[in-house]
Design a protein around this motif. Structure first.
Motif, short mmCIF file in Angstrom:
data_model
loop_
_atom_site.label_atom_id
_atom_site.label_comp_id
_atom_site.label_asym_id
_atom_site.label_seq_id
_atom_site.Cartn_x
_atom_site.Cartn_y
_atom_site.Cartn_z
N PRO A 54 -2.58 -0.24 -12.40
CA PRO A 54 -3.95 -0.76 -12.34
C PRO A 54 -4.07 -2.22 -12.78
N ASN A 55 -2.95 -2.99 -12.71
CA ASN A 55 -3.02 -4.37 -13.21
C ASN A 55 -3.37 -5.38 -12.12
N ILE A 56 -3.87 -4.90 -10.99
CA ILE A 56 -4.16 -5.84 -9.90
C ILE A 56 -5.63 -6.27 -9.95
N ILE A 57 -5.80 -7.57 -9.84
CA ILE A 57 -7.15 -8.13 -9.86
C ILE A 57 -7.66 -8.13 -8.42
N THR A 58 -8.80 -7.50 -8.21
CA THR A 58 -9.34 -7.36 -6.85
C THR A 58 -10.73 -7.97 -6.77
N VAL A 59 -11.23 -8.05 -5.54
CA VAL A 59 -12.61 -8.52 -5.33
C VAL A 59 -13.18 -7.65 -4.20
N THR A 60 -14.48 -7.39 -4.22
CA THR A 60 -15.08 -6.65 -3.11
C THR A 60 -15.68 -7.66 -2.13
N ALA A 61 -15.91 -7.21 -0.91
CA ALA A 61 -16.44 -8.12 0.12
C ALA A 61 -17.82 -8.66 -0.26
N LYS A 62 -18.57 -7.88 -1.04
CA LYS A 62 -19.95 -8.28 -1.39
C LYS A 62 -20.01 -9.20 -2.60
N GLU A 63 -18.92 -9.27 -3.36
CA GLU A 63 -18.93 -10.16 -4.53
C GLU A 63 -19.01 -11.61 -4.07
N VAL A 120 -12.55 3.59 -2.33
CA VAL A 120 -12.72 4.80 -1.52
C VAL A 120 -12.63 6.07 -2.37
N GLY A 121 -12.39 5.92 -3.62
CA GLY A 121 -12.29 7.06 -4.53
C GLY A 121 -12.06 6.48 -5.89
N GLU A 122 -11.96 7.35 -6.90
CA GLU A 122 -11.77 6.81 -8.24
C GLU A 122 -10.43 6.07 -8.33
N LYS A 123 -10.53 4.75 -8.58
CA LYS A 123 -9.35 3.87 -8.69
C LYS A 123 -8.49 3.88 -7.42
N VAL A 133 0.84 -1.20 0.00
CA VAL A 133 0.00 0.00 0.00
C VAL A 133 0.88 1.25 0.00
N ASP A 134 0.30 2.37 -0.49
CA ASP A 134 1.06 3.62 -0.54
C ASP A 134 0.94 4.35 0.80
N GLU A 135 1.47 5.58 0.84
CA GLU A 135 1.48 6.36 2.08
C GLU A 135 0.08 6.57 2.65
N GLU A 136 -0.91 6.64 1.75
CA GLU A 136 -2.28 6.86 2.22
C GLU A 136 -3.00 5.54 2.53
N ASN A 137 -2.25 4.45 2.46
CA ASN A 137 -2.80 3.12 2.71
C ASN A 137 -3.67 2.58 1.58
N TYR A 138 -3.51 3.09 0.39
CA TYR A 138 -4.28 2.58 -0.75
C TYR A 138 -3.46 1.53 -1.50
N LEU A 139 -4.18 0.56 -2.04
CA LEU A 139 -3.53 -0.55 -2.75
C LEU A 139 -2.63 -0.04 -3.88
N GLU A 140 -1.41 -0.57 -3.88
CA GLU A 140 -0.45 -0.11 -4.87
C GLU A 140 0.18 -1.28 -5.64
N GLY A 141 0.36 -2.41 -4.95
CA GLY A 141 1.01 -3.53 -5.64
C GLY A 141 0.78 -4.87 -4.94
N VAL A 142 1.29 -5.91 -5.62
CA VAL A 142 1.20 -7.29 -5.12
C VAL A 142 2.54 -7.96 -5.37
N VAL A 143 3.02 -8.73 -4.40
CA VAL A 143 4.18 -9.60 -4.70
C VAL A 143 3.84 -11.03 -4.32
N SER A 144 4.25 -11.92 -5.18
CA SER A 144 4.00 -13.35 -4.95
C SER A 144 5.33 -14.03 -4.63
N ARG A 145 5.23 -15.32 -4.31
CA ARG A 145 6.45 -16.09 -4.02
C ARG A 145 7.44 -16.04 -5.19
N LYS A 146 6.88 -16.16 -6.42
CA LYS A 146 7.78 -16.18 -7.59
C LYS A 146 8.48 -14.84 -7.76
#
Ligand code: ADP
Length: 206
Positions: free
Chosen positions: A147-156, A179-182, A111-124
């Motif tokens: 914007p290449n991260i695949i996400t899901v919402t709690a309601k999905e 929480v805001g646009e993207k 997450v970035d400084e504002e705690n918004y999603l910024e990236g993902v790292v996997s084992r590989k």
């Protein structure tokens, strides 16, 4: 869904002669009513049988694969998500590896400084960094970014999450709140393991 021989027998019997009470089914199978408790609960939970007080069990006619899909689409992703600890993009690869081990998670969310999603790292991603002797470099160099991260919402639904996991060939999705646009806040993690646990818990509860 695999049914036991006894569950198949119960289904066949109710299909032909239903509605039948639990007592009647037990008698026909020459077993005690209590022996059938788990089988009847399982068949009802997965929608193969309908239970009505004073009438008994009747056959719903639903096809097994449809029942499974109905069930998976009735469960919200948020209800099976696991807790998530996030890291910042300046976290060195070495620390990210330790975090992955400590959290017992195959995927870390950045997450970035504002705690918004910024990236993902996997084992590989971390293995790639480790074999190139980059243990002291920041994780930012190895993560997959918005914007290449695949996400899901709690309601999905869990079905929708499972489809995303398979379609995009990833092991886990961040459960997010927009929480805001993207801009997304990470509120949980849904992995292949979360889905396997759902099946195991359903079996234990039945
Ligand atoms: P592993 O690398 O351990 O096989 P994954 O299959 O989840 O784990 O990751 C494969 C690639 O996809 C990695 O480069 C990772 O950064 C990326 N990735 C993992 N999860 C996601 C996600 N939810 N959205 C987009 N990319 C992801």
């Amino acid at each position: 869904m695999d049914l036991t021989d006894r569950q198949e027998k119960i289904l066949e019997m109710v299909k032909l002669e239903g509605p039948l009470t639990g007592e009647a089914i037990a008698k026909k199978l020459s077993v005690a009513r209590t022996t059938l408790r788990l089988d009847l609960a399982f068949l009802t939970k997965f929608g193969l049988l309908n239970a009505k007080t004073r009438v008994g069990y009747s056959y719903t006619g639903k096809k097994q694969p449809h029942i499974l899909l109905d069930w998976l689409s009735s469960i919200q992703a948020g209800s099976i998500q696991s807790r998530v600890n996030t890291i910042k993009e300046d976290c060195p690869v070495r620390e990210a590896i330790v975090r992955m081990v400590m959290d017992d998670a195959g995927t870390l969310f950045i997450v970035d400084e504002e705690n918004y999603l910024e990236g993902v790292v996997s084992r590989k991603d971390l293995l790639r960094a480790a074999i190139s002797n980059s243990l002291d470099l920041p994780i930012a160099l190895y993560m997959t970014r918005m914007p290449n991260i695949i996400t899901v919402t709690a309601k999905e639904s869990v079905l929708s999450a499972a489809r995303k996991i398979i379609d995009h060939q990833v092991d886990a999705l961040p459960v997010v709140r927009e929480v805001g646009e993207k801009k997304y806040e990470v509120i949980g993690r849904l992995s292949k393991t979360s889905i396997v646990k759902l099946f195991i818990n359903a079996e234990l509860e039945a």
